[in-house]
Design an enzyme around this catalytic site. Structure first.
Site, PDB file in Angstrom:
ATOM      1  N   CYS A  37     -38.472  76.075  68.281  1.00 43.05           N
ATOM      2  CA  CYS A  37     -37.740  74.249  69.072  1.00 43.05           C
ATOM      3  C   CYS A  37     -36.081  74.010  67.644  1.00 43.05           C
ATOM      4  O   CYS A  37     -35.904  72.835  68.541  1.00 43.05           O
ATOM      5  CB  CYS A  37     -38.695  73.445  68.693  1.00 43.05           C
ATOM      6  SG  CYS A  37     -40.189  74.095  69.200  1.00 43.05           S
ATOM      7  N   HIS A  51     -36.719  65.612  67.786  1.00 43.09           N
ATOM      8  CA  HIS A  51     -37.666  66.929  69.209  1.00 43.09           C
ATOM      9  C   HIS A  51     -38.946  66.473  69.253  1.00 43.09           C
ATOM     10  O   HIS A  51     -39.297  65.509  68.932  1.00 43.09           O
ATOM     11  CB  HIS A  51     -38.009  67.955  67.873  1.00 43.09           C
ATOM     12  CG  HIS A  51     -39.105  69.098  68.924  1.00 43.09           C
ATOM     13  ND1 HIS A  51     -37.937  69.589  69.759  1.00 43.09           N
ATOM     14  CD2 HIS A  51     -39.885  69.823  68.858  1.00 43.09           C
ATOM     15  CE1 HIS A  51     -39.295  70.422  70.460  1.00 43.09           C
ATOM     16  NE2 HIS A  51     -40.098  70.294  69.689  1.00 43.09           N
ATOM     17  N   ASN A 103     -43.284  69.144  75.590  1.00 37.50           N
ATOM     18  CA  ASN A 103     -42.321  69.711  74.641  1.00 37.50           C
ATOM     19  C   ASN A 103     -41.707  71.206  75.178  1.00 37.50           C
ATOM     20  O   ASN A 103     -42.178  71.967  75.905  1.00 37.50           O
ATOM     21  CB  ASN A 103     -43.086  70.335  73.818  1.00 37.50           C
ATOM     22  CG  ASN A 103     -42.331  71.111  72.675  1.00 37.50           C
ATOM     23  OD1 ASN A 103     -41.556  71.551  72.622  1.00 37.50           O
ATOM     24  ND2 ASN A 103     -43.165  71.308  71.740  1.00 37.50           N
TER      25      ASN A 103
END
Ligand code: UT7
Length: 341
Positions: free
Chosen positions: A128, A268, A298
């Site tokens: 990520c 994020h 996500n």
């Protein structure tokens, strides 16, 4: 001295150039998967997902739409906004945990689709945090004059590594891609500071075990469901908050910028509770952080560049603004980029 050596020697004596993100672009697939639909698939509820994560829905790519297709669309939008053509691109970096194939790189597939045949292309794997890592790699190529124009892309088709029988993970992820065009822009400071870090002692908390040299693909790895993403959510949560706060503070310190001077924070997009905790620890009010995880979940490496593009489209970013990007992911990896738009 050969012309190449002369150029190299001259470049070595020149000061590093500033590097700016000159445009961002994004693409998300059409198909929406809602919490209500997930509740038909596993033992979960809209109430649990919304209160524990902040996610309401996510996008799912079509079966014939692969990571390089998502990347291509995001890149084309960024290039159009930047006024950059394919033959001007020197470098393509794709950050992804869902490459088209183990090799060749997804960046090479993207090169072919964009017809950007002058570019040097490679993938990076920082989960990520991949977009933040990619920005820093591209910045160094551009700052020392090795490349003039770079494309950094975060692209993910997480739906193909999601275990649709595991309620603890399948409610969290979505597909999408975001891209940024980077260049030296005279008169602007661009990227002010970066802080990136890794901790390989924690590889066991977030990974996809199957298909590599440790557990090569076999009937057994399929039976054991090793080709799906595994996450120890609660542990990851704690590390995510601490690490992102540390990275953000380090980037601010390096650039001698105070949190009050930051116009927008793009974290994020993993969990609304994580975003709130970071905001509180950094001392930033809620209106300063950008959130779109309610609509996309996500998207790993794609989260930040998609958010960056949407923030600009919504008028949340204007020229001269100071923006803080901050991410955390498997590895563990984490990092922050502070930039002037
Ligand atoms: O992108 C890379 C970084 N990733 C992250 O930053 C993610 C970090 N982690 C998280 O965001 C959170 O830990 C999760 C959203 C993954 C989980 O939230 P949590 O508040 O930490 O829940 P939990 O794992 O502690 O589970 C609490 C309960 C458990 O039941 P018991 O043991 O208390 O009876 C789970 O079995 O919730 C249960 N549960 C669910 N219930 C309904 C777990 N998933 C679900 C679900 N629906 N989908």
């Amino acid at each position: 001295m050969t012309p190449h050596a002369i150029k190299k020697a001259a470049a070595a004596s020149e000061p590093l150039r500033s590097v700016s993100v000159i445009a961002a672009g994004s693409y998300v697939p059409e198909k929406v998967l809602t919490n209500a639909e997930l509740a038909q698939m596993v033992d979960t509820s809209d109430e649990w997902i919304t209160t524990r994560t902040g996610i309401s829905e996510r996008r799912i790519a079509a079966s014939n739409e692969v990571t390089s297709d998502l990347a291509q669309k995001a890149a084309q939008r960024a290039m159009q906004k930047a006024g950059v053509t394919a033959d001007e691109i020197d470098l393509i970096i794709v950050a992804s945990i869902t490459p088209d194939m183990p090799f060749p790189s997804t960046a090479c597939f993207v090169q072919e689709k964009l017809k950007a045949f002058r570019a040097v292309c490679f993938d990076i794997q920082a989960a990520c945090s991949g977009f933040i890592y990619g920005l820093e790699i591209a910045r160094q190529f551009l700052a020392n004059g090795t490349a003039g124009t770079a494309l950094v892309i975060g692209s993910e088709k997480l739906s193909c590594i999601t275990d649709w029988q595991d309620r603890a993970t399948c409610v969290l992820f979505g597909d999408g891609a975001g891209a940024a065009v980077l260049r030296h822009r005279p008169g602007t400071r661009g990227i002010l500071a970066t802080s990136i870090a890794s901790d390989g002692r924690l590889t066991g908390l977030l990974n996809l075990p199957g298909g590599g040299s440790l557990h090569p693909a076999s009937q057994q790895t399929v039976n054991d469901r090793l080709h799906y993403l595994k996450m120890a959510g609660r542990e990851v949560f704690k590390h995510a908050v601490n690490s992102m706060v540390d990275a953000a503070n380090q980037a601010l310190k390096k650039a001698a910028v105070k949190i009050d001077q930051v116009n927008l924070i793009i974290p994020h997009q993993a969990n609304m509770r994580i975003i709130k905790a970071i905001g509180e620890r950094l001392g930033a009010p809620a209106e300063k952080y950008f959130v779109n995880l309610n609509r996309y979940g996500n998207m790993s490496a794609a989260s930040i560049p998609v958010a960056l593009d949407e923030a600009e489209q919504q008028g949340r970013i204007k020229s001269g603004d100071i923006i803080l990007l901050v991410a955390f992911g498997g590895g563990f990896t984490w990092g922050a980029t502070l930039l002037e738009w």
